[in-house]
Write a protein that holds these residues in place. Structure first.
Motif, PDB file in Angstrom:
ATOM      1  N   UNK A  33       3.803 -13.029   4.859  1.00  0.00           N
ATOM      2  CA  UNK A  33       2.641 -12.319   4.313  1.00  0.00           C
ATOM      3  C   UNK A  33       2.700 -10.811   4.586  1.00  0.00           C
ATOM      4  N   UNK A  34       3.427 -10.419   5.628  1.00  0.00           N
ATOM      5  CA  UNK A  34       3.444  -8.992   5.997  1.00  0.00           C
ATOM      6  C   UNK A  34       4.451  -8.189   5.172  1.00  0.00           C
ATOM      7  N   UNK A  35       5.220  -8.875   4.327  1.00  0.00           N
ATOM      8  CA  UNK A  35       6.179  -8.152   3.476  1.00  0.00           C
ATOM      9  C   UNK A  35       5.462  -7.671   2.212  1.00  0.00           C
ATOM     10  N   UNK A  36       5.568  -6.374   1.919  1.00  0.00           N
ATOM     11  CA  UNK A  36       5.004  -5.876   0.668  1.00  0.00           C
ATOM     12  C   UNK A  36       5.913  -4.793   0.094  1.00  0.00           C
ATOM     13  N   UNK A  52       6.434  -1.133  -2.101  1.00  0.00           N
ATOM     14  CA  UNK A  52       5.763   0.135  -2.401  1.00  0.00           C
ATOM     15  C   UNK A  52       6.760   1.050  -3.104  1.00  0.00           C
ATOM     16  N   UNK A  73      -2.057  -5.907  -4.294  1.00  0.00           N
ATOM     17  CA  UNK A  73      -2.078  -5.648  -2.854  1.00  0.00           C
ATOM     18  C   UNK A  73      -0.654  -5.609  -2.298  1.00  0.00           C
ATOM     19  N   UNK A  74       0.204  -6.459  -2.838  1.00  0.00           N
ATOM     20  CA  UNK A  74       1.544  -6.562  -2.262  1.00  0.00           C
ATOM     21  C   UNK A  74       2.620  -5.904  -3.115  1.00  0.00           C
ATOM     22  N   UNK A  86       2.629  -2.394  -4.489  1.00  0.00           N
ATOM     23  CA  UNK A  86       1.844  -1.151  -4.512  1.00  0.00           C
ATOM     24  C   UNK A  86       2.561  -0.084  -5.323  1.00  0.00           C
ATOM     25  N   UNK A  87       2.006   0.191  -6.482  1.00  0.00           N
ATOM     26  CA  UNK A  87       2.591   1.210  -7.346  1.00  0.00           C
ATOM     27  C   UNK A  87       1.990   2.568  -7.013  1.00  0.00           C
TER      28      UNK A  87
END
Lengths: 321, 322
Positions: free
Chosen positions: B22-25, B27, B51-52, B54-55
């Motif tokens: 869940x902590x991987x996102x 950007x 949320x995950x 992010x543009x």
């Protein structure tokens, strides 16, 4: 209204910061006399009202990104003077185990995300910490301290723009001490108040007297509330003055009358007078706190001096996690 | 087994790691609705939401800085830079911050950030869209440097990068995005610091990176000399032992890469080998790298600014004569 105990706490932290800075200068000079150079030392005497008031509002889990002039912010966030003093001397027991020195005190366990040696280096990092808080649905806020000099770098624009777009809980806290190293603000900034720039990012901006504890406290409190409630960033400019040149190796070059004027607005006697007028602080109590602080500093110095240096075989430790 | 592209391999790695953790996102610029200018993040918005994925506006400093700040505070960001050339806007965040925070903090701060960047030449995009900067990052203590040459490695190494607790610079060659390969049906990771011997041989050791791995393999296939081709896969950490073992066997070392030869990857590999295995050499080691020139636009100039197959053949022939 600020609770009475909090007011005394703020004064205590202001004393602690001032005494730490005096002691650090003395140590720096003593080492210099022996031909040893303890790196760069950027003192913050004169700016204590900002750090102490903000420290009184933040929670332990809120983030603070500070600068090379970060001793005050670190103390206000709860850093231990003895581990700071040990770091100043490059000791193994220091906050960064002798890897950081004066400019790089870190303690993530109290939300102290470090001093940054690069002017404005913390601006985008603080945005990231705020993004992380928002992502994790915590109500933490992220505070980025920076100076008037940093308001001229490109990352200032990128950081505020992104923080405002995404309504991130960041407080951009500009301590405008009127001089960027040896360059006066008039050569670096074409507007009167740096906070006017907030309008360009559709966020809240305020310029205030940074030497007045109550003003800083109230302004910062509302910025923190905005952040915690998901209403985005704030840009607060605290007008203040450092009592010493940029760092220890730069001789005093600022106009005498300007410095004299600001010394008369020293935030510490100013706040003492406020508390005395409110009958919160007696001479006796004041003396008692001062003595406590002197003892803490003396113990910190002893701890630092008695501590071992890092051993050479640890040179490569801590590059990798 | 199944056939996938380098792009699909990267996307699978992102997808799988985002599903597990869940902590991987993500950007970066253009990565959400459009799916990335090179298509790597296609459809990830639909699966994981804004949320995950992010543009951002065009703010490379803020992209990397925000990723680093988020990494310092418990997340595992994967930042994308459309071109590695644009990381120059974010060199403070990359070099002064990400690389040094752990050391400066005496090991109290952790920065598990991946910076994915597309680089390379071959599409006539001239000097500001064709740089290959791995040597710059190798020069900075605190950054891991990964440079996959095929879909299998791209996926396995990206998954490892995301799980690594340190800043990782992950360099993708744009001419490789459409490269295809048979890969296993299930998933895999590849540890850092393990070179792969792509073809074994006894006459000469050719260490090649990224797109040059393919050029070297093609040369090795049709050559009358028995060429050993090694792909280091990660430059930091570098598997110098595998290279050394090969050089001890062949007595000849050629390093081939498109990034500029001056102060480059090959120079460093040769330094490391020469210092310890000087006596193993039958002939002087050599680097075939990018020319010391800003990448030109015209095809004929661009082609001649980086090593081609004919250069590799000629160099090997010369080295084998000695």
């Amino acid at each position: 209204m600020i609770p009475i105990e909090k007011k005394i706490d703020i004064l205590r932290i202001m004393y602690l910061i001032r005494e730490f800075e005096i002691a650090s200068r003395n140590i720096f000079k003593a080492h210099l006399a022996k031909g040893e150079f303890l790196g760069a030392l950027h003192n913050c005497d004169g700016q204590e009202a900002v750090a102490a008031s903000i420290g009184a509002i933040l929670r332990k889990d809120d983030y603070v990104f500070t600068t090379f002039r970060g001793h005050g912010h670190s103390i206000a966030k709860g850093a231990e003077p003895k581990k700071m003093m040990a770091e100043l001397l490059g000791k193994k027991t220091g906050y960064s185990k002798g890897r950081g020195g004066s400019m790089h005190m870190f303690d993530p366990s109290i939300g102290l995300m470090g001093g940054n040696g690069v002017v404005g280096g913390g601006l985008t990092l603080a945005v990231g910490a705020a993004l992380s808080a928002q992502y994790r649905c915590s109500d933490q806020v992220s505070v980025c301290f920076f100076g008037d000099g940093a308001a001229a770098i490109g990352a200032f624009h990128e950081a505020i723009n992104l923080a405002s777009l995404w309504k991130l809980p960041v407080i951009f806290l500009c301590e405008n001490n009127l001089w960027a190293a040896t360059t006066p603000i008039k050569f670096g900034c074409p507007i009167e108040n740096i906070s006017e720039r907030a309008k360009g990012y559709n966020c809240v901006g305020k310029s205030i007297d940074g030497n007045d504890v109550y003003t800083v406290y109230e302004t910062f409190l509302s910025a923190v509330d905005r952040g915690r409630n998901g209403n985005g960033p704030s840009l607060i400019e605290c007008k203040t003055y450092r009592h010493h040149p940029h760092c220890m190796v730069i001789p005093e070059h600022r106009p005498k009358d300007e410095k004299q004027m600001w010394l008369q607005r020293d935030p510490i006697p100013k706040f003492e007078k406020v508390l005395q007028n409110e009958n919160i602080l007696s001479n006796h109590q004041q003396e008692k706190i001062r003595n406590e602080i002197k003892k803490i500093i003396a113990e910190a110095i002893k701890f630092a001096e008695d501590s071992p240096l890092p051993t050479v075989d640890t040179l490569y430790d801590y590059i990798w996690a | 087994m199944r056939d996938i592209t380098y792009t699909a391999a990267l996307r699978e790695a992102l997808f799988e790691e985002m599903e597990i953790d869940e902590s991987v996102f993500l950007i970066g610029e253009d990565i959400a609705d459009f799916g990335g200018v090179f298509g790597v993040t296609k459809n990830l918005l639909q699966k994981f939401g804004r949320k995950r994925v992010c543009q951002t506006p065009i703010s490379e400093g803020a992209i990397i800085g925000a990723a680093v700040g988020a990494a310092m505070t418990g997340l595992r960001p994967v930042a994308e830079l459309m071109y590695v050339d644009f990381i120059l806007f974010a060199m403070d965040q990359t070099v002064n911050q990400a690389a040094k925070l752990r050391y400066m903090s005496g090991g109290t701060v952790k920065v598990p950030v991946v910076i994915r960047a597309q680089q390379g030449c071959g599409t006539c995009e001239a000097a500001q869209h064709s740089q290959q900067l791995e040597a710059w990052f190798m020069h900075t203590p605190g950054l891991k440097v990964v440079i996959p040459s095929n879909p299998y490695d791209a996926k396995g190494l990206l998954k490892t990068a995301i799980r690594d607790d340190n800043p990782v610079i992950f360099l993708e060659h744009r001419m490789l995005y459409s490269a295809r390969q048979q890969v296993p049906d299930d998933t895999w990771t590849i540890p850092f610091g393990r070179a792969e011997i792509k073809k074994s041989g006894k006459d000469i050791t050719v260490v090649a990176t990224s797109l040059c791995v393919h050029k070297a393999l093609e040369v090795a296939k049709d050559n009358h000399f028995d060429i050993e081709v090694i792909d280091p896969r990660t430059l930091v950490p570098l598997d110098i032992d595998t290279i050394a073992e090969s050089v001890v066997k062949t007595g000849r070392l050629l390093v081939v890469h498109e990034s500029i030869a001056q102060c480059g990857v090959g120079a460093e590999i040769i330094r490391l080998i020469t210092e310890q295995y000087f006596k193993a050499f039958k002939t002087a080691p050599k680097v075939l790298g990018g020319a010391y020139v800003p990448m030109p636009f015209a095809k004929v100039l661009e082609e001649n600014a980086v090593p081609q197959k004919r250069d590799i053949i000629e160099t090997i022939n010369n080295m084998m004569k000695e």
